[in-house]
Design a protein around this motif. Structure first.
Motif, PDB file in Angstrom:
ATOM      1  N   ARG A 156       0.829  -1.211   0.000  1.00  0.00           N
ATOM      2  CA  ARG A 156       0.000   0.000   0.000  1.00  0.00           C
ATOM      3  C   ARG A 156       0.860   1.257   0.000  1.00  0.00           C
ATOM      4  NH1 ARG A 156      -2.879   0.521   4.553  1.00  0.00           N
ATOM      5  NH2 ARG A 156      -2.176  -1.321   5.695  1.00  0.00           N
ATOM      6  N   LEU A 157       1.995   1.208   0.683  1.00  0.00           N
ATOM      7  CA  LEU A 157       2.910   2.351   0.657  1.00  0.00           C
ATOM      8  C   LEU A 157       3.431   2.588  -0.755  1.00  0.00           C
ATOM      9  CD1 LEU A 157       4.616   4.550   1.928  1.00  0.00           C
ATOM     10  CD2 LEU A 157       6.292   2.803   2.588  1.00  0.00           C
ATOM     11  N   ALA A 158       3.787   1.515  -1.446  1.00  0.00           N
ATOM     12  CA  ALA A 158       4.235   1.650  -2.834  1.00  0.00           C
ATOM     13  C   ALA A 158       3.154   2.304  -3.681  1.00  0.00           C
ATOM     14  CB  ALA A 158       4.601   0.280  -3.401  1.00  0.00           C
ATOM     15  N   ARG A 159       1.911   1.899  -3.470  1.00  0.00           N
ATOM     16  CA  ARG A 159       0.800   2.487  -4.226  1.00  0.00           C
ATOM     17  C   ARG A 159       0.685   3.987  -3.975  1.00  0.00           C
ATOM     18  NH1 ARG A 159      -5.444   2.702  -2.469  1.00  0.00           N
ATOM     19  NH2 ARG A 159      -6.259   3.689  -4.343  1.00  0.00           N
ATOM     20  N   TRP A 160       0.739   4.411  -2.695  1.00  0.00           N
ATOM     21  CA  TRP A 160       0.568   5.828  -2.387  1.00  0.00           C
ATOM     22  C   TRP A 160       1.732   6.661  -2.896  1.00  0.00           C
ATOM     23  CZ3 TRP A 160      -3.703   8.047  -1.823  1.00  0.00           C
ATOM     24  CH2 TRP A 160      -4.782   7.408  -1.205  1.00  0.00           C
ATOM     25  N   LEU A 161       2.925   6.105  -2.879  1.00  0.00           N
ATOM     26  CA  LEU A 161       4.071   6.842  -3.413  1.00  0.00           C
ATOM     27  C   LEU A 161       3.917   7.056  -4.916  1.00  0.00           C
ATOM     28  CD1 LEU A 161       7.038   5.173  -1.485  1.00  0.00           C
ATOM     29  CD2 LEU A 161       5.966   7.390  -1.052  1.00  0.00           C
ATOM     30  N   LEU A 162       3.465   6.037  -5.619  1.00  0.00           N
ATOM     31  CA  LEU A 162       3.251   6.150  -7.060  1.00  0.00           C
ATOM     32  C   LEU A 162       2.131   7.139  -7.365  1.00  0.00           C
ATOM     33  CD1 LEU A 162       3.489   2.355  -7.938  1.00  0.00           C
ATOM     34  CD2 LEU A 162       5.080   4.129  -8.728  1.00  0.00           C
ATOM     35  N   LEU A 163       1.044   7.048  -6.613  1.00  0.00           N
ATOM     36  CA  LEU A 163      -0.100   7.930  -6.827  1.00  0.00           C
ATOM     37  C   LEU A 163       0.285   9.389  -6.595  1.00  0.00           C
ATOM     38  CD1 LEU A 163      -3.137   8.146  -7.421  1.00  0.00           C
ATOM     39  CD2 LEU A 163      -3.569   7.805  -4.986  1.00  0.00           C
ATOM     40  N   THR A 164       1.035   9.637  -5.526  1.00  0.00           N
ATOM     41  CA  THR A 164       1.468  10.998  -5.230  1.00  0.00           C
ATOM     42  C   THR A 164       2.441  11.508  -6.282  1.00  0.00           C
ATOM     43  OG1 THR A 164       1.176  10.574  -2.861  1.00  0.00           O
ATOM     44  CG2 THR A 164       2.511  12.477  -3.482  1.00  0.00           C
ATOM     45  N   ASP A 165       3.342  10.649  -6.725  1.00  0.00           N
ATOM     46  CA  ASP A 165       4.299  11.020  -7.764  1.00  0.00           C
ATOM     47  C   ASP A 165       3.573  11.418  -9.048  1.00  0.00           C
ATOM     48  OD1 ASP A 165       7.117  11.128  -8.724  1.00  0.00           O
ATOM     49  OD2 ASP A 165       6.429   9.560 -10.078  1.00  0.00           O
ATOM     50  N   ASP A 166       2.478  10.742  -9.367  1.00  0.00           N
ATOM     51  CA  ASP A 166       1.696  11.075 -10.554  1.00  0.00           C
ATOM     52  C   ASP A 166       1.085  12.469 -10.440  1.00  0.00           C
ATOM     53  OD1 ASP A 166       2.190   8.609 -11.677  1.00  0.00           O
ATOM     54  OD2 ASP A 166       0.262   7.735 -11.099  1.00  0.00           O
ATOM     55  N   ARG A 167       0.735  12.856  -9.214  1.00  0.00           N
ATOM     56  CA  ARG A 167      -0.037  14.074  -9.016  1.00  0.00           C
ATOM     57  C   ARG A 167       0.799  15.338  -8.897  1.00  0.00           C
ATOM     58  NH1 ARG A 167      -4.234  11.539  -4.545  1.00  0.00           N
ATOM     59  NH2 ARG A 167      -5.942  11.041  -5.979  1.00  0.00           N
ATOM     60  N   VAL A 168       2.075  15.205  -8.633  1.00  0.00           N
ATOM     61  CA  VAL A 168       2.891  16.390  -8.385  1.00  0.00           C
ATOM     62  C   VAL A 168       3.907  16.592  -9.506  1.00  0.00           C
ATOM     63  CG1 VAL A 168       2.650  16.115  -5.894  1.00  0.00           C
ATOM     64  CG2 VAL A 168       4.648  15.152  -7.045  1.00  0.00           C
TER      65      VAL A 168
END
Length: 227
Positions: free
Chosen positions: A146-158
């Protein structure tokens, strides 16, 4: 003019022309409250980058994050269209840029072009689906995935390779203790997937991080493509 925000990017040239003058560039500042629970929504936001948090505030003042929004969303759209008060506090978690529009002007825009309403509803549906996916993810998947998912999701957004993500914020997102986040982040750093120092995270090996992430990241990315 091209737009990173998915809703604006998918409008026709004529529809964008009709919005000319109504969209105002604005800077989303970390900690800034965009909408307060119980208050009428006066403006909607079309993020280009950054992360916006939606939190439910309890009677005793405690707040729990229920959703995050980014370039795939229109912030405040439901309350703006209905005229109802916001049900949650909405604030900027990670700074970025957005376009801002008066809620009244959005209602008039939708009234003049019903096709826009369908597009907005698709984005609302996507936000709801993301929140539902996150609930299932928190219940079924391991914290590291789940941490990997949130890091990827945040990276996409910024914008930019380095993201400021505090351990406290990640702990809320993952529903774990702060010490657990520290341990997991250290593991990802040791494995060469990220660089992590004092809340500053840089993804070093995105391909391997995607392989580590649970299925929910790819499900969400495909859902954006289908809007």
């Amino acid at each position: 003019m091209s737009h990173r925000n998915l809703f604006l990017a998918r409008l026709s040239a004529a529809q964008l022309s009709a919005l000319d003058g109504d969209l105002r560039p604005t800077r989303l500042v970390t900690g800034e409250v965009l909408h307060e629970a119980g208050e009428k929504v006066q403006s909607v936001y079309f993020p280009n980058n950054g992360v916006v948090s939606v939190v439910t505030v309890m009677k005793d003042g405690r707040a729990v994050e229920s959703a995050t929004l980014g370039f795939e969303s229109v912030v405040g759209v439901v309350s703006a269209l209905t005229g109802a008060a916001s049900h949650a506090r909405v604030f900027v978690q990670i700074a970025g840029g957005a376009l801002k529009m008066d809620a009244a002007r959005l209602r008039a825009f939708v009234d003049n072009d019903p096709k826009v309403l369908r597009s907005l509803l698709l984005h609302v549906q996507n936000d709801i689906a993301q929140a539902e996916q996150t609930s299932a993810c928190n219940a079924l998947h391991l914290s590291k995935h789940r941490l990997a998912r949130w890091l990827l999701l945040t990276d996409d957004r910024v914008d930019g390779a380095v993201v400021n993500l505090t351990q406290d914020y990640l702990a809320v997102m993952l529903g774990v203790q702060r010490t657990t986040v520290s341990t997991l982040a250290s593991e990802l750093k040791a494995e060469g997937l990220i660089d992590y120092q004092r809340g500053r995270i840089e993804i070093v090996d995105r391909a391997r991080l995607e392989m580590l992430s649970c299925e929910c990241y790819e499900v969400g990315r495909m859902r954006h493509a289908d809007i």
